[in-house]
Design a protein around this motif. Structure first.
Motif, PDB file in Angstrom:
ATOM      1  N   VAL A  76       0.843  -1.203   0.000  1.00 40.17           N
ATOM      2  CA  VAL A  76       0.000   0.000   0.000  1.00 40.17           C
ATOM      3  C   VAL A  76       0.880   1.256   0.000  1.00 40.17           C
ATOM      4  O   VAL A  76       0.623   2.218  -0.740  1.00 40.17           O
ATOM      5  CB  VAL A  76      -0.972  -0.005   1.211  1.00 40.17           C
ATOM      6  CG1 VAL A  76      -1.654   1.345   1.379  1.00 40.17           C
ATOM      7  CG2 VAL A  76      -1.995  -1.121   1.071  1.00 40.17           C
ATOM      8  N   PHE A  77       1.933   1.243   0.812  1.00 36.16           N
ATOM      9  CA  PHE A  77       2.855   2.386   0.882  1.00 36.16           C
ATOM     10  C   PHE A  77       3.528   2.631  -0.477  1.00 36.16           C
ATOM     11  O   PHE A  77       3.580   3.766  -0.953  1.00 36.16           O
ATOM     12  CB  PHE A  77       3.904   2.131   1.977  1.00 36.16           C
ATOM     13  CG  PHE A  77       4.913   3.221   2.100  1.00 36.16           C
ATOM     14  CD1 PHE A  77       4.575   4.455   2.636  1.00 36.16           C
ATOM     15  CD2 PHE A  77       6.220   3.020   1.670  1.00 36.16           C
ATOM     16  CE1 PHE A  77       5.514   5.458   2.748  1.00 36.16           C
ATOM     17  CE2 PHE A  77       7.158   4.017   1.768  1.00 36.16           C
ATOM     18  CZ  PHE A  77       6.813   5.261   2.315  1.00 36.16           C
TER      19      PHE A  77
ATOM     20  N   SER B 192       1.073   4.009  -3.026  1.00 34.92           N
ATOM     21  CA  SER B 192       0.792   5.425  -2.740  1.00 34.92           C
ATOM     22  C   SER B 192       1.890   6.311  -3.309  1.00 34.92           C
ATOM     23  O   SER B 192       1.610   7.350  -3.913  1.00 34.92           O
ATOM     24  CB  SER B 192       0.671   5.657  -1.232  1.00 34.92           C
ATOM     25  OG  SER B 192      -0.380   4.914  -0.699  1.00 34.92           O
ATOM     26  N   ILE B 193       3.131   5.923  -3.099  1.00 38.07           N
ATOM     27  CA  ILE B 193       4.262   6.694  -3.628  1.00 38.07           C
ATOM     28  C   ILE B 193       4.210   6.727  -5.152  1.00 38.07           C
ATOM     29  O   ILE B 193       4.391   7.777  -5.773  1.00 38.07           O
ATOM     30  CB  ILE B 193       5.605   6.116  -3.130  1.00 38.07           C
ATOM     31  CG1 ILE B 193       5.755   6.381  -1.642  1.00 38.07           C
ATOM     32  CG2 ILE B 193       6.777   6.709  -3.908  1.00 38.07           C
ATOM     33  CD1 ILE B 193       6.969   5.737  -1.016  1.00 38.07           C
TER      34      ILE B 193
ATOM     35  N   PHE C 281       1.595   6.427  -7.208  1.00 35.43           N
ATOM     36  CA  PHE C 281       0.505   7.279  -7.697  1.00 35.43           C
ATOM     37  C   PHE C 281       0.780   8.756  -7.424  1.00 35.43           C
ATOM     38  O   PHE C 281       0.455   9.614  -8.230  1.00 35.43           O
ATOM     39  CB  PHE C 281      -0.844   6.835  -7.121  1.00 35.43           C
ATOM     40  CG  PHE C 281      -1.347   5.568  -7.744  1.00 35.43           C
ATOM     41  CD1 PHE C 281      -1.674   5.527  -9.095  1.00 35.43           C
ATOM     42  CD2 PHE C 281      -1.475   4.405  -6.998  1.00 35.43           C
ATOM     43  CE1 PHE C 281      -2.123   4.357  -9.690  1.00 35.43           C
ATOM     44  CE2 PHE C 281      -1.924   3.237  -7.588  1.00 35.43           C
ATOM     45  CZ  PHE C 281      -2.240   3.204  -8.931  1.00 35.43           C
ATOM     46  N   TYR C 282       1.405   9.071  -6.296  1.00 35.20           N
ATOM     47  CA  TYR C 282       1.766  10.459  -6.000  1.00 35.20           C
ATOM     48  C   TYR C 282       2.746  10.987  -7.045  1.00 35.20           C
ATOM     49  O   TYR C 282       2.589  12.092  -7.565  1.00 35.20           O
ATOM     50  CB  TYR C 282       2.366  10.565  -4.593  1.00 35.20           C
ATOM     51  CG  TYR C 282       2.914  11.932  -4.290  1.00 35.20           C
ATOM     52  CD1 TYR C 282       2.056  12.984  -3.960  1.00 35.20           C
ATOM     53  CD2 TYR C 282       4.279  12.190  -4.359  1.00 35.20           C
ATOM     54  CE1 TYR C 282       2.548  14.249  -3.706  1.00 35.20           C
ATOM     55  CE2 TYR C 282       4.777  13.453  -4.102  1.00 35.20           C
ATOM     56  CZ  TYR C 282       3.912  14.477  -3.774  1.00 35.20           C
ATOM     57  OH  TYR C 282       4.405  15.727  -3.530  1.00 35.20           O
TER      58      TYR C 282
END
Length: 154
Positions: A15-16, A19-20, A22-23
């Motif tokens: 998940v982490f 997230s990175i 997609f950011y």
């Protein structure tokens, strides 16, 4: 209990990392490629290369080493040029009163500029800016902007 912990840690890690990813993708999409705009203007014309070489007071070989964008907005419309530092490696012709030597750095006015307000590269008569560190043969005339500036003919 150990099995649940072993399953939760990779899940949190996935998940982490997602997230990175997609950011970074969102941030990269914010950077837009500049548009190109072409303006027409009156410039000197030459019927062939011989006439160009004959009527041009300065012909030099060298490299572009630096540039500065000069942009002014009048009524919301951008006008400008690029002030370029050009290091001379060879003087082929100099019929001006200004002494030029190898390794001299001269200022050349290029007929294109970047309009940051509108994210647009503006080219006058299709002029393409020189690239820094590339070698060029310039046919140049005195610019009307300043006596110690030159204007490139392309």
């Amino acid at each position: 209990m150990k099995k649940k912990t072993l399953l939760i840690i990779p899940g949190i890690l996935i998940v982490f990392m997602a997230s990175i990813f997609f950011y970074m993708k969102i941030e990269a999409s914010k950077i837009q490629t500049p548009k190109d705009s072409f303006a027409e203007a009156k410039t000197d014309g030459f019927k062939d290369l011989n006439e160009l070489a004959e009527k041009t007071p300065v012909i030099v070989k060298g490299k572009k080493i630096n540039e500065e964008q000069v942009v002014d907005y009048i009524g919301g419309i951008a006008s400008g040029y690029t002030r370029t530092e050009f290091k001379i490696s060879e003087i082929i012709k100099n019929e001006t009163s200004k002494e030029l030597n190898n390794n001299d750095i001269i200022t050349v006015i290029e007929s294109a500029f970047y309009d940051a307000k509108n994210n647009t590269n503006v080219h006058v008569n299709g002029y393409q800016l020189m690239n820094i560190d590339d070698e060029y043969l310039l046919y140049i005339v005195n610019a009307k902007i300043k006596v110690d500036h030159f204007s490139a003919i392309r």
